[in-house]
Design a protein around this motif. Structure first.
Motif, mmCIF file in Angstrom:
data_model
loop_
_atom_site.group_PDB
_atom_site.id
_atom_site.type_symbol
_atom_site.label_atom_id
_atom_site.label_comp_id
_atom_site.label_asym_id
_atom_site.label_seq_id
_atom_site.Cartn_x
_atom_site.Cartn_y
_atom_site.Cartn_z
ATOM 1 N N MET A 1 0.896 -1.077 0.354
ATOM 2 C CA MET A 1 -0.355 0.362 0.554
ATOM 3 C C MET A 1 0.632 0.983 -0.150
ATOM 4 O O MET A 1 2.312 0.950 0.744
ATOM 5 N N HIS A 2 0.598 2.130 -1.467
ATOM 6 C CA HIS A 2 1.355 3.350 -0.855
ATOM 7 C C HIS A 2 1.081 4.197 0.123
ATOM 8 O O HIS A 2 -0.109 4.922 0.344
ATOM 9 N N ASN A 3 1.474 4.766 1.288
ATOM 10 C CA ASN A 3 1.327 5.781 2.442
ATOM 11 C C ASN A 3 0.611 6.871 2.229
ATOM 12 O O ASN A 3 0.038 7.474 2.958
ATOM 13 N N PRO A 4 1.677 8.065 1.226
ATOM 14 C CA PRO A 4 1.005 8.894 0.956
ATOM 15 C C PRO A 4 -0.882 9.192 0.449
ATOM 16 O O PRO A 4 -1.015 10.159 1.172
ATOM 17 N N THR A 5 -0.576 8.040 -0.337
ATOM 18 C CA THR A 5 -1.818 7.670 -1.351
ATOM 19 C C THR A 5 -3.080 7.482 0.357
ATOM 20 O O THR A 5 -4.604 7.909 -0.475
ATOM 21 N N TYR A 6 -2.229 6.686 0.972
ATOM 22 C CA TYR A 6 -3.651 5.998 2.029
ATOM 23 C C TYR A 6 -3.600 7.049 2.918
ATOM 24 O O TYR A 6 -5.013 7.246 3.320
ATOM 25 N N ARG A 7 -3.374 7.578 3.191
ATOM 26 C CA ARG A 7 -3.205 9.461 4.289
ATOM 27 C C ARG A 7 -4.551 10.044 3.169
ATOM 28 O O ARG A 7 -5.299 10.254 4.258
ATOM 29 N N VAL A 8 -4.560 10.435 2.345
ATOM 30 C CA VAL A 8 -5.207 11.295 1.039
ATOM 31 C C VAL A 8 -6.937 10.533 1.176
ATOM 32 O O VAL A 8 -7.553 11.128 1.262
ATOM 33 N N ILE A 9 -6.885 9.714 1.230
ATOM 34 C CA ILE A 9 -8.220 8.351 1.012
ATOM 35 C C ILE A 9 -8.631 8.512 2.466
ATOM 36 O O ILE A 9 -10.009 8.921 2.547
ATOM 37 N N LYS A 10 -7.574 8.321 3.714
ATOM 38 C CA LYS A 10 -8.521 8.260 4.681
ATOM 39 C C LYS A 10 -8.907 10.104 5.155
ATOM 40 O O LYS A 10 -9.896 9.952 5.756
ATOM 41 N N ILE A 11 -8.480 10.462 5.011
ATOM 42 C CA ILE A 11 -8.927 11.910 5.107
ATOM 43 C C ILE A 11 -10.524 12.440 4.691
ATOM 44 O O ILE A 11 -11.208 12.156 5.186
ATOM 45 N N LEU A 12 -10.088 11.991 3.567
ATOM 46 C CA LEU A 12 -11.568 12.615 2.658
ATOM 47 C C LEU A 12 -12.210 11.353 3.309
ATOM 48 O O LEU A 12 -13.754 12.153 3.346
ATOM 49 N N ASP A 13 -12.832 9.980 3.280
ATOM 50 C CA ASP A 13 -13.399 9.259 3.858
ATOM 51 C C ASP A 13 -13.869 10.357 5.581
ATOM 52 O O ASP A 13 -14.802 9.917 5.737
ATOM 53 N N LEU A 14 -12.759 10.090 6.114
ATOM 54 C CA LEU A 14 -13.663 10.454 7.463
ATOM 55 C C LEU A 14 -13.692 11.777 7.107
ATOM 56 O O LEU A 14 -15.111 11.922 7.823
ATOM 57 N N VAL A 15 -13.943 12.893 6.541
ATOM 58 C CA VAL A 15 -14.365 13.841 6.046
ATOM 59 C C VAL A 15 -15.711 14.460 5.513
ATOM 60 O O VAL A 15 -16.506 14.803 5.654
ATOM 61 N N SER A 16 -15.595 12.770 4.754
ATOM 62 C CA SER A 16 -17.326 12.723 3.800
ATOM 63 C C SER A 16 -18.178 12.101 5.321
ATOM 64 O O SER A 16 -19.611 12.657 5.492
ATOM 65 N N GLU A 17 -17.203 11.479 5.803
ATOM 66 C CA GLU A 17 -18.606 10.907 7.642
ATOM 67 C C GLU A 17 -18.895 11.656 7.888
ATOM 68 O O GLU A 17 -20.146 11.933 8.696
ATOM 69 N N GLU A 18 -17.989 12.442 8.948
ATOM 70 C CA GLU A 18 -18.368 13.614 9.639
ATOM 71 C C GLU A 18 -18.359 15.115 9.156
ATOM 72 O O GLU A 18 -17.692 15.993 9.622
#
Length: 249
Positions: free
Chosen positions: A1-18
């Motif tokens: 897994m590409h960590n820098p990309t995964y960080r962006v995905i985690k941020i977008l997922d969380l912001v979308s949820e909250e």
């Protein structure tokens, strides 16, 4: 897994949820990304229009560019619009709020909602997630799992969402395995709300589920039968759509 990309995905997922509820500090804490790392990511996402930052509260929400990026999904092969028509008919026939959802990890992810015309109705939000074991939709989505698979899905156990949530794996599995094709929730995720759900299958596998939610004071056995009949027709239509068209799942 590409960590820098995964960080962006985690941020977008969380912001979308909250959406609109989290500051940078809270996003850092929830994602485990250090503040020094998360600051330039958020700054870039805001500058490019994928996120918005409220000047008053410094909280983050989904930006217009991210919305536009996903808009082609809604019209792909017209499946989404056809499914929406089925859901609109379901709400029209029952007079209650209907939902379409899929399983996202161990949670229900709401992807379509048709509001009830009633002034008092179930509250829910597209993109929100709830633990599957505590909802009618979720029970339909995990209905083919055996007891061991359920325990692997919830390694920390079944935590109560309300005082009525099932928190025993044996009780949950017994309910799932003795289903009549419908899955029920009575105030397990939201007090004052009942829910009846039915899975959507493709090649024998559960790929989605639909439900009708109704305030408990408006529920009767006759209303329950009406909802079940409407859900059976709607689930049959959606299953056929997925069998003969491309899938959005």
């Amino acid at each position: 897994m590409h960590n820098p990309t995964y960080r962006v995905i985690k941020i977008l997922d969380l912001v979308s949820e909250e959406n609109g509820n989290l500051t940078m500090v809270e996003i850092s804490r929830r994602t485990g990304i250090p503040l020094g790392t998360i600051f330039p990511i958020l700054q870039t996402l805001v500058q490019e229009g994928y996120l918005r930052c409220s000047e008053g509260s410094n909280t983050y929400s989904i930006g217009l560019r991210l919305f536009l990026l996903g808009s082609p999904f809604l019209t792909r092969d017209s499946i989404y619009e056809n499914m929406r028509t089925v859901m609109e008919d379901l709400t029209k026939e029952t007079g209650e709020t209907s939902h379409l959802a899929k399983l996202d990890g161990a949670s229900v992810l709401y992807i379509m909602k048709i509001e009830s015309p009633q002034p008092i109705r179930m509250f829910s939000e597209i993109g929100k997630k709830l633990p599957a074991y505590g909802t009618g939709l979720g029970k339909a989505l995990i209905s083919k799992m055996d007891k061991e698979a359920l325990k692997r899905l919830y390694p920390e156990g079944l935590k109560p969402l309300t005082k009525n949530t099932i928190t025993d794996f044996d009780v949950l599995y017994d309910q799932l395995s003795h289903s009549n094709g419908f899955f029920y929730e009575c105030e397990e995720s939201n007090e004052g709300i009942r829910c009846i759900a039915r899975p959507i299958l493709r090649n024998g596998d559960v790929v989605a589920a639909i439900s009708v939610g109704i305030p408990v004071f408006r529920y009767t056995k006759e209303k329950g039968r009406l909802i079940e009949n409407a859900l059976e027709k709607a689930s049959s239509s959606l299953t056929k759509m997925l069998a003969f068209s491309g899938s959005i799942f």
